[in-house]
Design an enzyme around this catalytic site. Structure first.
Site, PDB file in Angstrom:
ATOM      1  N   TRP A  26       0.716  -1.271   0.050  1.00 16.31           N
ATOM      2  CA  TRP A  26      -0.094  -0.134  -0.059  1.00 16.31           C
ATOM      3  C   TRP A  26       0.895   1.176   0.152  1.00 16.31           C
ATOM      4  O   TRP A  26       0.200   2.243   0.033  1.00 16.31           O
ATOM      5  CB  TRP A  26      -1.113   0.106   1.370  1.00 16.31           C
ATOM      6  CG  TRP A  26      -0.525  -0.050   2.476  1.00 16.31           C
ATOM      7  CD1 TRP A  26       0.100   0.610   3.504  1.00 16.31           C
ATOM      8  CD2 TRP A  26      -0.103  -1.841   3.027  1.00 16.31           C
ATOM      9  NE1 TRP A  26       0.711  -0.384   4.345  1.00 16.31           N
ATOM     10  CE2 TRP A  26       0.577  -1.430   4.284  1.00 16.31           C
ATOM     11  CE3 TRP A  26      -0.398  -2.981   2.773  1.00 16.31           C
ATOM     12  CZ2 TRP A  26       0.850  -2.543   4.923  1.00 16.31           C
ATOM     13  CZ3 TRP A  26      -0.278  -3.917   3.471  1.00 16.31           C
ATOM     14  CH2 TRP A  26       0.448  -3.931   4.718  1.00 16.31           C
ATOM     15  N   GLU A  39      -5.860   0.971   5.286  1.00 16.64           N
ATOM     16  CA  GLU A  39      -6.167   1.373   6.753  1.00 16.64           C
ATOM     17  C   GLU A  39      -7.065   0.547   7.215  1.00 16.64           C
ATOM     18  O   GLU A  39      -6.998   0.044   8.580  1.00 16.64           O
ATOM     19  CB  GLU A  39      -6.318   2.845   6.867  1.00 16.64           C
ATOM     20  CG  GLU A  39      -5.159   3.830   6.608  1.00 16.64           C
ATOM     21  CD  GLU A  39      -3.576   3.346   7.067  1.00 16.64           C
ATOM     22  OE1 GLU A  39      -3.976   2.637   8.207  1.00 16.64           O
ATOM     23  OE2 GLU A  39      -2.904   3.413   6.315  1.00 16.64           O
ATOM     24  N   GLN A  44      -6.037  -3.321  13.613  1.00 11.41           N
ATOM     25  CA  GLN A  44      -6.345  -4.278  14.710  1.00 11.41           C
ATOM     26  C   GLN A  44      -5.771  -5.851  14.044  1.00 11.41           C
ATOM     27  O   GLN A  44      -5.858  -6.721  14.369  1.00 11.41           O
ATOM     28  CB  GLN A  44      -7.372  -4.743  15.436  1.00 11.41           C
ATOM     29  CG  GLN A  44      -7.882  -3.377  16.103  1.00 11.41           C
ATOM     30  CD  GLN A  44      -9.512  -3.555  16.421  1.00 11.41           C
ATOM     31  OE1 GLN A  44      -9.796  -4.350  17.105  1.00 11.41           O
ATOM     32  NE2 GLN A  44     -10.001  -2.878  15.689  1.00 11.41           N
ATOM     33  N   LEU A  82      -9.115 -12.480   7.830  1.00 11.17           N
ATOM     34  CA  LEU A  82      -8.659 -11.263   8.355  1.00 11.17           C
ATOM     35  C   LEU A  82      -9.276 -10.640   9.883  1.00 11.17           C
ATOM     36  O   LEU A  82      -8.781  -9.958  10.620  1.00 11.17           O
ATOM     37  CB  LEU A  82      -8.608  -9.846   7.517  1.00 11.17           C
ATOM     38  CG  LEU A  82      -7.979  -9.698   6.199  1.00 11.17           C
ATOM     39  CD1 LEU A  82      -8.261  -8.476   5.411  1.00 11.17           C
ATOM     40  CD2 LEU A  82      -6.501  -9.540   6.644  1.00 11.17           C
ATOM     41  N   TYR A  84     -12.586  -9.394  12.391  1.00  8.42           N
ATOM     42  CA  TYR A  84     -13.297  -8.045  12.421  1.00  8.42           C
ATOM     43  C   TYR A  84     -14.049  -7.673  11.222  1.00  8.42           C
ATOM     44  O   TYR A  84     -13.779  -6.926  10.565  1.00  8.42           O
ATOM     45  CB  TYR A  84     -12.492  -7.007  12.922  1.00  8.42           C
ATOM     46  CG  TYR A  84     -11.399  -7.130  14.186  1.00  8.42           C
ATOM     47  CD1 TYR A  84     -12.252  -6.984  15.383  1.00  8.42           C
ATOM     48  CD2 TYR A  84     -10.335  -7.630  14.096  1.00  8.42           C
ATOM     49  CE1 TYR A  84     -11.375  -7.073  16.428  1.00  8.42           C
ATOM     50  CE2 TYR A  84      -9.524  -7.953  15.215  1.00  8.42           C
ATOM     51  CZ  TYR A  84     -10.388  -7.629  16.561  1.00  8.42           C
ATOM     52  OH  TYR A  84      -9.511  -7.804  17.601  1.00  8.42           O
ATOM     53  N   TYR A 119      -8.772   7.552  13.812  1.00 11.48           N
ATOM     54  CA  TYR A 119      -7.438   7.153  13.259  1.00 11.48           C
ATOM     55  C   TYR A 119      -7.423   6.997  12.148  1.00 11.48           C
ATOM     56  O   TYR A 119      -6.456   7.426  11.230  1.00 11.48           O
ATOM     57  CB  TYR A 119      -7.183   5.828  14.170  1.00 11.48           C
ATOM     58  CG  TYR A 119      -5.818   5.145  13.777  1.00 11.48           C
ATOM     59  CD1 TYR A 119      -4.680   5.658  13.737  1.00 11.48           C
ATOM     60  CD2 TYR A 119      -6.002   4.049  12.799  1.00 11.48           C
ATOM     61  CE1 TYR A 119      -3.358   5.187  13.457  1.00 11.48           C
ATOM     62  CE2 TYR A 119      -4.732   3.488  12.197  1.00 11.48           C
ATOM     63  CZ  TYR A 119      -3.519   3.940  12.358  1.00 11.48           C
ATOM     64  OH  TYR A 119      -2.441   3.505  11.894  1.00 11.48           O
ATOM     65  N   ASP A 137      -2.185   5.674  17.095  1.00 11.41           N
ATOM     66  CA  ASP A 137      -2.717   4.365  17.335  1.00 11.41           C
ATOM     67  C   ASP A 137      -1.833   3.923  18.469  1.00 11.41           C
ATOM     68  O   ASP A 137      -1.054   4.707  18.912  1.00 11.41           O
ATOM     69  CB  ASP A 137      -2.547   3.359  15.983  1.00 11.41           C
ATOM     70  CG  ASP A 137      -0.990   3.311  15.517  1.00 11.41           C
ATOM     71  OD1 ASP A 137      -0.320   3.933  15.841  1.00 11.41           O
ATOM     72  OD2 ASP A 137      -0.911   2.468  14.703  1.00 11.41           O
ATOM     73  N   GLU A 180       3.266   7.858   8.194  1.00 15.07           N
ATOM     74  CA  GLU A 180       3.900   6.397   8.237  1.00 15.07           C
ATOM     75  C   GLU A 180       5.067   6.174   9.107  1.00 15.07           C
ATOM     76  O   GLU A 180       5.219   5.191   9.585  1.00 15.07           O
ATOM     77  CB  GLU A 180       4.057   5.956   6.637  1.00 15.07           C
ATOM     78  CG  GLU A 180       2.592   5.802   6.198  1.00 15.07           C
ATOM     79  CD  GLU A 180       2.849   5.321   4.822  1.00 15.07           C
ATOM     80  OE1 GLU A 180       1.845   4.556   4.233  1.00 15.07           O
ATOM     81  OE2 GLU A 180       3.755   5.174   4.088  1.00 15.07           O
ATOM     82  N   CYS A 201      17.287   3.138  16.580  1.00 17.91           N
ATOM     83  CA  CYS A 201      16.108   4.486  16.903  1.00 17.91           C
ATOM     84  C   CYS A 201      16.746   5.869  16.354  1.00 17.91           C
ATOM     85  O   CYS A 201      18.013   6.320  16.897  1.00 17.91           O
ATOM     86  CB  CYS A 201      15.635   4.304  18.143  1.00 17.91           C
ATOM     87  SG  CYS A 201      14.297   5.688  18.271  1.00 17.91           S
TER      88      CYS A 201
HETATM   89  N1  ADE Z   1      -0.685  -0.088  10.134  1.00 17.01           N
HETATM   90  C1  ADE Z   1      -1.635   0.848  10.372  1.00 17.01           C
HETATM   91  N2  ADE Z   1      -1.742   1.604   9.229  1.00 17.01           N
HETATM   92  C2  ADE Z   1      -0.322   1.148   8.741  1.00 17.01           C
HETATM   93  C3  ADE Z   1       0.292   1.564   7.383  1.00 17.01           C
HETATM   94  N3  ADE Z   1      -0.058   2.523   6.406  1.00 17.01           N
HETATM   95  N4  ADE Z   1       1.533   1.007   7.206  1.00 17.01           N
HETATM   96  C4  ADE Z   1       1.991  -0.020   8.252  1.00 17.01           C
HETATM   97  N5  ADE Z   1       1.374  -0.442   9.227  1.00 17.01           N
HETATM   98  C5  ADE Z   1       0.181   0.277   9.341  1.00 17.01           C
END
Ligand code: ADE
Length: 330
Positions: A26, A39, A44, A82, A84, A119, A137, A180, A201
């Site tokens: 994505w 998204e 979850q 998946l 939910y 979110y 989140d 992101e 980090c």
């Molecule tokens: N978790 C929720 N959205 C995300 C994203 N765009 N990329 C990686 N982890 C995610």
């Protein structure tokens, strides 16, 4: 809270993200519809579980119009595993709204789509519309509570609202990367389970928790609510190579999805049990402790529908809670 700390944290985070980000399906484009699909799938649900599903889903429904005109069963089938599933139904409804009115152009319009909360709306606005709207989140709460060594309870909505307000003040023009990058830092460096990898980090020189050697004291959260356990018997009824399915109730857990006949109390006597195995499945608030039974019946009993093995696998969305018993479907 000290805004300058967060302001100083933005450039190293963006630089780290440019170099270290994962190549995820994505992230290959910034199309609003595909960002929304991603998204919703990622709510979850682990990135690894979503990757293939995302690609398959978009191959089947490449546009909001294609999704809007699909059959609900088809949509649920592509969501299989998946979990939910109300997300899939909401996405289907959202696609109908988008097909009719166009894609939302503001946070408020986005937030009004079915299944889209603060979110998801923030993430899609940041990632695909270039709007400086935070998406907070669990990952983001963790990294910020460590950055600030902040002992506020992250399950308290005001904690989330506080961080959202702080982020809004420092949002850079690179809205997609910033959104992101925050999630990514929480996913691959400042990880949820186990020790954070502070050596990798970009905030190791800024992070107050790290500087105090107290990374693992944050985030602070309220005690988890206990999960209810439910004992159930799952009867895989077979008759001449066909299997019994029933639809779950329209409300509640796994609403409207297909399952093998499922009993929480007494179990009817369907005949001799050929095989038995136990399996459990953990939902957010409930744990199912299941005993599966494979039984050959003499007739195709009511009120079930009866389907062949291949049809069952291809057409019916059977939740992964029942995966352990699918090995009996041949
Ligand atoms: N978790 C929720 N959205 C995300 C994203 N765009 N990329 C990686 N982890 C995610």
């Amino acid at each position: 809270m000290d805004i300058s700390l967060l302001r100083d944290a933005v450039p190293p985070l963006l630089e780290w993200f440019r170099v270290s980000k994962r190549d995820l399906p994505w992230r290959r484009n910034r199309i609003p519809y595909t960002a929304l699909v991603a998204e919703l799938m990622l709510q979850q649900t682990r990135v690894e579980a979503v990757k293939d599903r995302f690609v398959q889903f978009l191959a089947a429904f490449p546009t909001p119009e294609a999704l809007a005109s699909a059959d609900e069963e088809e949509v649920l089938k592509l969501w299989e595993g998946l979990g939910y599933y109300s997300r899939a139904r909401n996405l289907h409804r959202a696609a109908k709204v988008i097909a009719e009115k166009g894609f939302p152009a503001t946070f408020e319009e986005m937030r009004a789509l079915p299944g889209v909360g603060d979110y998801t709306a923030g993430a899609v606005c940041s990632i695909a519309l270039g709007l400086p709207v935070p998406a907070v989140d669990g990952n983001v709460l963790r990294i910020l509570s460590r950055l600030y060594a902040d002992g506020s309870n992250i399950d308290d909505p005001s904690t989330k609202a506080g961080y959202a307000a702080l982020l809004r003040e420092v949002y850079p023009p690179e809205t997609a990367d910033f959104c992101e990058a925050l999630m990514e830092l929480g996913a691959i460096v400042c990880v949820p389970n186990g020790a954070p990898m502070c050596g990798a980090c970009p905030w190791s020189g800024l992070c107050r928790a790290h500087l105090a050697g107290r990374e693992e004291a944050f985030p602070v959260r309220a005690e988890k609510r206990a999960r209810r356990t439910v004992d159930a018997t799952v009867c895989v009824l077979r008759c001449g190579g066909r299997y019994a399915l029933e639809k779950r109730p329209a409300k509640g857990l796994l609403a409207g999805l297909w399952q093998f006949p499922f009993f929480e109390g007494d179990v009817p006597d369907f005949g001799p049990v050929l095989k038995e195995k136990r399996a459990k499945h953990i939902f957010t608030h409930v744990e199912w402790r299941m005993t599966g039974r494979l039984i050959e019946t003499e007739r195709e009993l009511a009120p079930y529908i009866w389907v062949g093995a291949e049809e069952l696998r291809e057409k019916y969305a059977v939740p992964s809670a029942f995966r352990a018993f699918m090995e009996w479907v041949k």
